[in-house]
Scaffold this motif. Structure first.
Motif, PDB file in Angstrom:
ATOM      1  N   SER A  48      -1.597   1.289  -5.536  1.00 36.01           N
ATOM      2  CA  SER A  48      -1.656   0.232  -6.541  1.00 36.01           C
ATOM      3  C   SER A  48      -1.598  -1.165  -5.930  1.00 36.01           C
ATOM      4  CB  SER A  48      -0.540   0.417  -7.562  1.00 36.01           C
ATOM      5  OG  SER A  48       0.673   0.683  -6.911  1.00 36.01           O
ATOM      6  N   TRP A  49      -1.282  -1.229  -4.638  1.00 37.01           N
ATOM      7  CA  TRP A  49      -1.397  -2.484  -3.904  1.00 37.01           C
ATOM      8  C   TRP A  49      -2.348  -2.236  -2.739  1.00 37.01           C
ATOM      9  CZ3 TRP A  49       4.402  -4.259  -3.154  1.00 37.01           C
ATOM     10  CH2 TRP A  49       4.817  -4.957  -4.306  1.00 37.01           C
ATOM     11  N   GLY A  50      -3.171  -3.224  -2.413  1.00 38.88           N
ATOM     12  CA  GLY A  50      -4.116  -2.995  -1.327  1.00 38.88           C
ATOM     13  C   GLY A  50      -4.439  -4.246  -0.555  1.00 38.88           C
ATOM     14  N   PHE A  51      -5.732  -4.523  -0.462  1.00 36.02           N
ATOM     15  CA  PHE A  51      -6.230  -5.571   0.424  1.00 36.02           C
ATOM     16  C   PHE A  51      -5.612  -6.935   0.127  1.00 36.02           C
ATOM     17  CE2 PHE A  51      -9.653  -8.138   2.427  1.00 36.02           C
ATOM     18  CZ  PHE A  51      -9.673  -7.512   3.652  1.00 36.02           C
ATOM     19  N   TYR A  52      -5.526  -7.288  -1.167  1.00 31.96           N
ATOM     20  CA  TYR A  52      -4.989  -8.613  -1.516  1.00 31.96           C
ATOM     21  C   TYR A  52      -3.565  -8.790  -1.000  1.00 31.96           C
ATOM     22  CZ  TYR A  52      -8.745  -8.854  -5.093  1.00 31.96           C
ATOM     23  OH  TYR A  52      -9.929  -8.860  -5.756  1.00 31.96           O
ATOM     24  N   ILE A  53      -2.706  -7.829  -1.337  1.00 30.89           N
ATOM     25  CA  ILE A  53      -1.296  -7.957  -0.965  1.00 30.89           C
ATOM     26  C   ILE A  53      -1.132  -7.860   0.547  1.00 30.89           C
ATOM     27  CG2 ILE A  53       0.947  -6.797  -1.162  1.00 30.89           C
ATOM     28  CD1 ILE A  53       0.343  -8.415  -3.579  1.00 30.89           C
ATOM     29  N   ALA A  54      -2.012  -7.101   1.196  1.00 35.14           N
ATOM     30  CA  ALA A  54      -1.940  -7.000   2.653  1.00 35.14           C
ATOM     31  C   ALA A  54      -2.269  -8.354   3.283  1.00 35.14           C
ATOM     32  CB  ALA A  54      -2.899  -5.932   3.147  1.00 35.14           C
ATOM     33  N   GLN A  55      -3.296  -9.043   2.755  1.00 34.36           N
ATOM     34  CA  GLN A  55      -3.647 -10.361   3.306  1.00 34.36           C
ATOM     35  C   GLN A  55      -2.514 -11.348   3.046  1.00 34.36           C
ATOM     36  OE1 GLN A  55      -6.149  -9.942   5.249  1.00 34.36           O
ATOM     37  NE2 GLN A  55      -6.121  -7.993   4.200  1.00 34.36           N
ATOM     38  N   PHE A  56      -1.933 -11.236   1.855  1.00 31.94           N
ATOM     39  CA  PHE A  56      -0.769 -12.066   1.524  1.00 31.94           C
ATOM     40  C   PHE A  56       0.313 -11.890   2.591  1.00 31.94           C
ATOM     41  CE2 PHE A  56       3.494 -11.292  -0.227  1.00 31.94           C
ATOM     42  CZ  PHE A  56       3.880 -12.587  -0.533  1.00 31.94           C
ATOM     43  N   THR A  57       0.625 -10.635   2.897  1.00 35.58           N
ATOM     44  CA  THR A  57       1.689 -10.341   3.855  1.00 35.58           C
ATOM     45  C   THR A  57       1.357 -10.898   5.233  1.00 35.58           C
ATOM     46  OG1 THR A  57       2.030  -8.313   2.619  1.00 35.58           O
ATOM     47  CG2 THR A  57       3.130  -8.470   4.737  1.00 35.58           C
ATOM     48  N   TYR A  58       0.093 -10.708   5.639  1.00 33.78           N
ATOM     49  CA  TYR A  58      -0.311 -11.192   6.966  1.00 33.78           C
ATOM     50  C   TYR A  58      -0.177 -12.719   7.039  1.00 33.78           C
ATOM     51  CZ  TYR A  58      -2.834 -11.467  11.360  1.00 33.78           C
ATOM     52  OH  TYR A  58      -3.164 -11.688  12.673  1.00 33.78           O
ATOM     53  N   LEU A  59      -0.576 -13.375   5.950  1.00 26.93           N
ATOM     54  CA  LEU A  59      -0.585 -14.841   5.959  1.00 26.93           C
ATOM     55  C   LEU A  59       0.818 -15.434   5.845  1.00 26.93           C
ATOM     56  CD1 LEU A  59      -3.809 -15.294   3.910  1.00 26.93           C
ATOM     57  CD2 LEU A  59      -3.447 -16.084   6.234  1.00 26.93           C
ATOM     58  N   VAL A  60       1.749 -14.701   5.238  1.00 32.07           N
ATOM     59  CA  VAL A  60       3.137 -15.169   5.253  1.00 32.07           C
ATOM     60  C   VAL A  60       3.584 -15.274   6.709  1.00 32.07           C
ATOM     61  CG1 VAL A  60       5.517 -14.672   4.606  1.00 32.07           C
ATOM     62  CG2 VAL A  60       3.701 -14.211   2.990  1.00 32.07           C
ATOM     63  N   GLY A  61       3.140 -14.309   7.517  1.00 30.98           N
ATOM     64  CA  GLY A  61       3.449 -14.340   8.952  1.00 30.98           C
ATOM     65  C   GLY A  61       2.855 -15.558   9.614  1.00 30.98           C
ATOM     66  N   GLU A 343       2.839  13.520  -2.607  1.00 33.76           N
ATOM     67  CA  GLU A 343       2.515  13.998  -1.260  1.00 33.76           C
ATOM     68  C   GLU A 343       1.083  14.493  -1.165  1.00 33.76           C
ATOM     69  OE1 GLU A 343       4.497  13.699   1.459  1.00 33.76           O
ATOM     70  OE2 GLU A 343       6.174  12.870   0.343  1.00 33.76           O
ATOM     71  N   THR A 344       0.185  13.883  -1.945  1.00 31.18           N
ATOM     72  CA  THR A 344      -1.228  14.164  -1.775  1.00 31.18           C
ATOM     73  C   THR A 344      -1.894  12.843  -1.367  1.00 31.18           C
ATOM     74  OG1 THR A 344      -1.666  13.727  -4.105  1.00 31.18           O
ATOM     75  CG2 THR A 344      -1.271  16.017  -3.489  1.00 31.18           C
ATOM     76  N   VAL A 345      -3.152  12.933  -0.964  1.00 33.77           N
ATOM     77  CA  VAL A 345      -3.833  11.740  -0.469  1.00 33.77           C
ATOM     78  C   VAL A 345      -4.808  11.223  -1.521  1.00 33.77           C
ATOM     79  CG1 VAL A 345      -5.432  10.844   1.265  1.00 33.77           C
ATOM     80  CG2 VAL A 345      -3.612  12.415   1.935  1.00 33.77           C
ATOM     81  N   THR A 346      -4.636   9.976  -1.931  1.00 36.03           N
ATOM     82  CA  THR A 346      -5.622   9.296  -2.761  1.00 36.03           C
ATOM     83  C   THR A 346      -6.209   8.202  -1.886  1.00 36.03           C
ATOM     84  OG1 THR A 346      -4.198   9.688  -4.659  1.00 36.03           O
ATOM     85  CG2 THR A 346      -6.012   8.135  -4.969  1.00 36.03           C
ATOM     86  N   VAL A 347      -7.513   8.283  -1.666  1.00 37.46           N
ATOM     87  CA  VAL A 347      -8.133   7.365  -0.705  1.00 37.46           C
ATOM     88  C   VAL A 347      -8.331   5.998  -1.343  1.00 37.46           C
ATOM     89  CG1 VAL A 347     -10.176   6.920   0.701  1.00 37.46           C
ATOM     90  CG2 VAL A 347      -9.230   9.222   0.544  1.00 37.46           C
ATOM     91  N   TYR A 348      -7.991   4.973  -0.578  1.00 37.63           N
ATOM     92  CA  TYR A 348      -8.244   3.604  -1.021  1.00 37.63           C
ATOM     93  C   TYR A 348      -9.104   2.900   0.007  1.00 37.63           C
ATOM     94  CZ  TYR A 348      -7.571  -1.422  -1.243  1.00 37.63           C
ATOM     95  OH  TYR A 348      -7.794  -2.776  -1.271  1.00 37.63           O
ATOM     96  N   ALA A 349     -10.100   2.195  -0.456  1.00 38.12           N
ATOM     97  CA  ALA A 349     -10.868   1.297   0.407  1.00 38.12           C
ATOM     98  C   ALA A 349     -11.232   0.094  -0.449  1.00 38.12           C
ATOM     99  CB  ALA A 349     -12.113   1.983   0.927  1.00 38.12           C
ATOM    100  N   PRO A 350     -11.118  -1.111   0.104  1.00 34.60           N
ATOM    101  CA  PRO A 350     -11.479  -2.291  -0.696  1.00 34.60           C
ATOM    102  C   PRO A 350     -12.958  -2.278  -1.062  1.00 34.60           C
ATOM    103  CG  PRO A 350     -11.048  -2.896   1.597  1.00 34.60           C
ATOM    104  CD  PRO A 350     -10.646  -1.474   1.453  1.00 34.60           C
ATOM    105  N   THR A 351     -13.270  -2.804  -2.237  1.00 33.52           N
ATOM    106  CA  THR A 351     -14.662  -2.857  -2.670  1.00 33.52           C
ATOM    107  C   THR A 351     -15.278  -4.202  -2.267  1.00 33.52           C
ATOM    108  OG1 THR A 351     -13.991  -3.782  -4.775  1.00 33.52           O
ATOM    109  CG2 THR A 351     -14.227  -1.393  -4.676  1.00 33.52           C
ATOM    110  N   VAL A 352     -16.583  -4.330  -2.436  1.00 31.12           N
ATOM    111  CA  VAL A 352     -17.267  -5.587  -2.095  1.00 31.12           C
ATOM    112  C   VAL A 352     -16.704  -6.756  -2.919  1.00 31.12           C
ATOM    113  CG1 VAL A 352     -19.482  -6.818  -2.126  1.00 31.12           C
ATOM    114  CG2 VAL A 352     -19.351  -4.484  -1.245  1.00 31.12           C
ATOM    115  N   PRO A 353     -16.563  -6.633  -4.255  1.00 30.63           N
ATOM    116  CA  PRO A 353     -15.972  -7.751  -4.999  1.00 30.63           C
ATOM    117  C   PRO A 353     -14.582  -8.129  -4.491  1.00 30.63           C
ATOM    118  CG  PRO A 353     -16.900  -6.153  -6.520  1.00 30.63           C
ATOM    119  CD  PRO A 353     -16.975  -5.538  -5.156  1.00 30.63           C
ATOM    120  N   GLU A 354     -13.793  -7.116  -4.125  1.00 31.38           N
ATOM    121  CA  GLU A 354     -12.439  -7.370  -3.623  1.00 31.38           C
ATOM    122  C   GLU A 354     -12.498  -8.202  -2.335  1.00 31.38           C
ATOM    123  OE1 GLU A 354     -10.689  -3.559  -3.482  1.00 31.38           O
ATOM    124  OE2 GLU A 354      -8.649  -4.287  -3.180  1.00 31.38           O
TER     125      GLU A 354
END
Lengths: 399, 258
Positions: A48-61, A343-354
């Motif tokens: 439920s969290w992905g590319f956006y929040i990851a970039q947020f985290t990186y940029l806080v650094g 404990e199952t895998v749901t694949v996430y990959a960012p989309t082009v709009p994202e």
């Protein structure tokens, strides 16, 4: 001083227009997201969290990394950094602007954003993150702008400005600590649930942030001749190298704890990221790239004679940024949410709009940075009567 | 003066027709099926408890019964039927491994291993979702029910990261086109907010048991966990029950009798 941003070369305006076009393009995609909802992203019920929040985290650094200049300068009177410090503070402003941008594009009801203030909730780490990020933004605006103003007028900055600079050092640690607390306190997410999360975040921030800063400064030197001084560059490169070693060391601590303890929940995210689970191995090439780049950059950065040569330093820094970005801008969030609570895998990959919306936020940060750095450089040109470097021109020095 | 009054009455009449037509168009034939709205008398019969909880006779919960409960719950709460992994779930069935992933037995009773387990929000005693929510849009009532204020939620999805049970769903899109049988007694949601099972707080308030409990015909036992004479406590005294991921420290109020 703002007027200095209004006059510039075609190259300056060209950069701003190019970044503005990216913002407009991304804005179209954001309007698409606002109209149809976040179904246009790759996010789902399990990740439920992905590319956006990851970039947020990186940029806080990246934002926190300004402290690697401010701390030696103010606490240890390391005056060599005096020319770079304003660039670090302005990079922090641009990074925090991007952080806030990534939060806004990530939430489902952005028009209700002020609910976080209206219903202030101290037991939520997100509330504190909002407090420290905005505080850090204002601290850097005030300290950066005031000290530049005083520098322009050939005066020593006032006492209160120095005091706020001291505060900003402590504050910088707090922004990345609180951001780590967003993740480190969640009982169901094994990849996040680690006491050294904040320490890891700081280590990763203190190598990747200054690395980005140094790359940008070397680029600026090429473009404008602005030279922060060889000594300052070498010293910052040493700081980056130490931080990267600590960063890798902390990551290996996580690997040891997970695999020696043999706790299934703690091993699973590493398996998903580095080997794949049940054939879901999308992340594997990225993570191994990070390993190769992360260790590889040390080959360029650790030996002093190599590190002090500009081309080698640039290669090392680029490798470091790629490694730390994959670790924090992809692996951290995806590993934290995979496997899911079943404990199952749901694949996430960012989309082009994202990705386009993310580019919009990056370009906005780019505009802020270009304008602020332009002002800083112009002020220096004015004060030093056109000689930016006060040392031999960069072409002669690069040898 | 007279003229204005006549104009006003005309306008009012036209508006009334307009509103009526609009309502009919929006609600369809739902009001006829839904029955009258509850009145003051119904609320006086509301059920009260110190801490609501549930015990599940998993052996009695066949996949068909789980589906029956799911349909009852989802129809009552206007839960949309969205295909794919951006779906909304309040009540659903899952395998033993998915329901109890920390129970890594190699040799399980075959019957239990192949059983389907009903999953829903655990209505935890110390809910992580409530702790992390930055706006108190999700909150805990004094009777233990963890609820959502759909109008306050900013859609940050921190609660979804906090919940160790995957009990929460986010409206990635406008859910309304995916609602098959609209129930005018419960609000629909808009896109961009999180939702989950609410232990049928709206039904308890008018003296009715939760939809799934009613549909399960005795396989789900609902009651006050704080009252040792309640049905649910009686059942838990007599049967061995486990909770999902007790080591997450949230203390679920839903017990599974194996």
């Amino acid at each position: 001083m703002l007027e200095k941003a209004l006059k510039g070369s075609p190259r300056y305006w060209g950069t701003l227009i190019a970044l503005g076009m990216i913002v407009l393009l991304g804005l179209g995609f954001w309007l698409y997201q606002l109209t149809f909802g976040m179904k246009i992203t790759g996010l789902n019920r399990d990740v439920s969290w992905g590319f956006y929040i990851a970039q947020f985290t990186y940029l806080v650094g990246v934002a926190a990394s300004a402290v690697m200049l401010v701390l030696p300068y103010y606490f240890h009177h390391y005056k060599e950094f005096s020319k770079m410090i304003i660039l670090g503070e302005f990079l922090a402003i641009s990074a925090v602007v991007m952080c806030l941008g990534f939060i806004i594009v990530d939430i489902g009801q952005p028009q209700r954003m002020m609910n976080v203030l209206l219903n202030a909730t101290p037991h939520s780490m997100l509330f504190w993150d909002m407090v420290v990020l905005n505080g850090y933004l204002f601290l850097n605006i005030i300290v950066g702008w005031t000290s530049l103003q005083y520098f322009k007028n050939d005066m020593t900055p006032p006492k209160w400005c120095k005091f706020l600079a001291f505060v900003s050092v402590i504050w910088a640690f707090s922004i990345h600590t609180v951001t780590a607390f967003l993740y480190a306190g969640l009982p169901g997410r094994h990849y996040f649930l680690t006491a050294i999360m904040a320490a890891r975040f700081l280590a990763s921030a203190f190598c990747s942030g200054p690395a980005i800063l140094l790359l940008l400064i070397l680029f600026l030197r090429r473009l404008t001749g602005f030279d922060p001084g060889k000594k300052a560059i070498n010293r910052l490169a040493v700081i980056i190298t130490y931080a990267m070693c600590v960063n890798i060391f902390f990551f290996l601590l996580e690997v040891f704890t997970s695999f020696y303890s043999n706790m299934p929940g703690h091993i699973a995210p590493f398996q998903y990221l580095f080997t794949g689970i049940d054939g879901h191995d999308m992340m594997v090439p990225f993570m191994w790239t990070a390993v190769v780049m992360g260790l590889g950059c040390l080959v360029f950065l650790i030996p002093t004679p190599v590190r002090e040569k500009t081309p080698a330093l640039v290669i090392g820094l680029i490798m470091l940024v790629i490694a730390s970005w994959i670790d924090k801008g992809l692996g951290l969030l995806i590993g934290g949410f995979t496997p899911n609570p079943f404990e199952t895998v749901t694949v996430y990959a960012p989309t082009v709009p994202e990705i386009m919306i993310s580019l919009m936020v990056f370009a906005m940060g780019g505009i802020v940075l270009t304008v602020l750095w332009k002002i800083a450089v112009e002020v220096r040109v004015e004060v030093e009567g056109g000689n930016l470097s006060m040392v031999p021109p960069p072409a002669a020095e690069a040898e | 003066m007279k003229n204005t009054r006549r104009e006003f009455l005309k306008l009012a009449a036209v508006s009334a027709i307009g509103v009526g037509a609009g309502r009919l168009g929006f609600l369809g034939d739902a009001p006829a099926h839904a029955g009258p709205l509850p009145g003051v008398a119904n609320f006086e019969e509301g059920l009260k408890a110190k801490h609501w909880g549930m015990a599940i006779f998993t052996a009695k919960m066949t996949p068909e019964l789980i589906e029956k409960c799911r349909t009852a719950c989802h129809t009552e709460h206007n839960v949309p039927d969205i295909p794919g992994n951006k779906n909304i779930k309040w009540f659903w069935g899952a395998s033993f491994e998915e329901s109890f992933p920390t129970e890594h037995g190699h040799y399980l009773s075959e019957e239990v291993e192949h059983r389907e387990f009903p999953l829903l929000c655990n209505q935890c005693e110390t809910p992580m979702c409530v702790k992390v929510c930055p706006t108190q849009a999700t909150f805990q009532r004094p009777d233990g029910i963890v609820m959502m204020d759909f109008h306050r939620c900013i859609g940050c999805r921190y609660c979804m990261a906090g919940c160790p049970f995957g009990a929460r769903s986010f409206n990635f899109q406008d859910p309304r086109p995916f609602i098959k049988h609209f129930n005018p007694h419960f609000p629909t949601r808009m896109r961009g907010v999180v939702e989950k099972c609410n232990f049928c707080a709206e039904r308890l308030a008018i003296g009715k048991m939760p939809m799934c409990v009613e549909a399960a015909g005795g396989a789900l036992v609902f009651g006050d966990l704080a009252d040792e004479n309640s049905d649910v406590r009686k059942v838990l005294r007599e049967h061995f029950a486990i909770r999902r991921k007790p080591d997450a420290g949230t203390s679920p109020s839903v017990y599974y009798i194996l």
